[in-house]
Design a protein around this motif. Structure first.
Motif, PDB file in Angstrom:
ATOM      1  N   ASP A  46       4.842   4.337   9.490  1.00 18.35           N
ATOM      2  CA  ASP A  46       4.256   4.921  10.704  1.00 18.35           C
ATOM      3  C   ASP A  46       2.804   5.362  10.501  1.00 18.35           C
ATOM      4  O   ASP A  46       2.269   6.117  11.296  1.00 18.35           O
ATOM      5  CB  ASP A  46       5.098   6.095  11.179  1.00 18.35           C
ATOM      6  CG  ASP A  46       5.190   7.209  10.135  1.00 18.35           C
ATOM      7  OD1 ASP A  46       4.898   6.941   8.947  1.00 18.35           O
ATOM      8  OD2 ASP A  46       5.545   8.337  10.505  1.00 18.35           O
ATOM      9  N   GLU A  47       2.144   4.877   9.442  1.00 19.23           N
ATOM     10  CA  GLU A  47       0.775   5.276   9.141  1.00 19.23           C
ATOM     11  C   GLU A  47      -0.177   4.085   9.227  1.00 19.23           C
ATOM     12  O   GLU A  47       0.216   2.949   8.952  1.00 19.23           O
ATOM     13  CB  GLU A  47       0.687   5.866   7.729  1.00 19.23           C
ATOM     14  CG  GLU A  47       1.458   7.152   7.541  1.00 19.23           C
ATOM     15  CD  GLU A  47       1.360   7.663   6.108  1.00 19.23           C
ATOM     16  OE1 GLU A  47       0.997   8.836   5.951  1.00 19.23           O
ATOM     17  OE2 GLU A  47       1.654   6.894   5.180  1.00 19.23           O
ATOM     18  N   THR A  63       0.842  -1.201   0.000  1.00 23.22           N
ATOM     19  CA  THR A  63       0.000   0.000   0.000  1.00 23.22           C
ATOM     20  C   THR A  63       0.871   1.241   0.000  1.00 23.22           C
ATOM     21  O   THR A  63       2.094   1.168   0.162  1.00 23.22           O
ATOM     22  CB  THR A  63      -0.921   0.053   1.249  1.00 23.22           C
ATOM     23  OG1 THR A  63      -0.123   0.315   2.407  1.00 23.22           O
ATOM     24  CG2 THR A  63      -1.707  -1.230   1.408  1.00 23.22           C
ATOM     25  N   VAL A  64       0.245   2.390  -0.126  1.00 29.46           N
ATOM     26  CA  VAL A  64       0.972   3.652  -0.108  1.00 29.46           C
ATOM     27  C   VAL A  64       1.254   4.133   1.309  1.00 29.46           C
ATOM     28  O   VAL A  64       1.920   5.146   1.500  1.00 29.46           O
ATOM     29  CB  VAL A  64       0.206   4.747  -0.891  1.00 29.46           C
ATOM     30  CG1 VAL A  64       0.095   4.384  -2.355  1.00 29.46           C
ATOM     31  CG2 VAL A  64      -1.145   5.027  -0.266  1.00 29.46           C
TER      32      VAL A  64
END
Length: 137
Positions: free
Chosen positions: A21-22, A16-17
């Protein structure tokens, strides 16, 4: 905020993009029109716990008996979800029936390039697209 079709990214270390840390904190899905129907069909060798061989999701809006908006997505056939735009083009502005669903199924796989041992997936994908469209009648 990003579009769902831009979310998946294929690299060696991630799919994924999202950065390391997201996390996804919210998914926004617009309310469909009253004349919108959707279907999801999964083909797997065993029951619900098995990974799919192919699956197909369709969302179709009909206005005056003709398709006015459509999204068709195949999964497990490519390294990320595959939007079947040729199938969408095959049924837009047409009535949903066996012939248009069959044409859309064929269009969905028209550019498919199978690997050595998975050519059967093309036939499965073609049929699932047809069935998902017909389920939205």
């Amino acid at each position: 905020t990003i579009l769902a079709e831009d979310f998946f990214q294929v690299e060696v270390s991630r799919t994924t993009v999202l950065g390391v840390d997201e996390i996804v904190t919210e998914i926004q899905i617009p309310a469909p029109a009253d004349s919108t129907k959707s279907a999801f069909i999964k083909f797997a060798l065993r029951k619900s716990i098995d990974f799919p061989i192919v699956n197909c999701a369709a969302r179709i809006t009909v206005s005056g008996k003709k398709v006015s908006d459509v999204r068709i997505c195949l999964n497990a056939v490519y390294v990320k979800p595959y939007r079947a735009m040729m199938a969408e083009e095959a049924i837009i502005s047409k009535e949903i029936n066996d012939a248009t669903a069959e044409a859309a199924g064929s269009a969905a796989v028209s550019g498919a390039k199978p690997l050595h041992d998975n050519a059967y997936m093309i036939q499965v994908a073609r049929v699932l697209v047809k069935r998902a469209i017909l389920a939205c009648q």
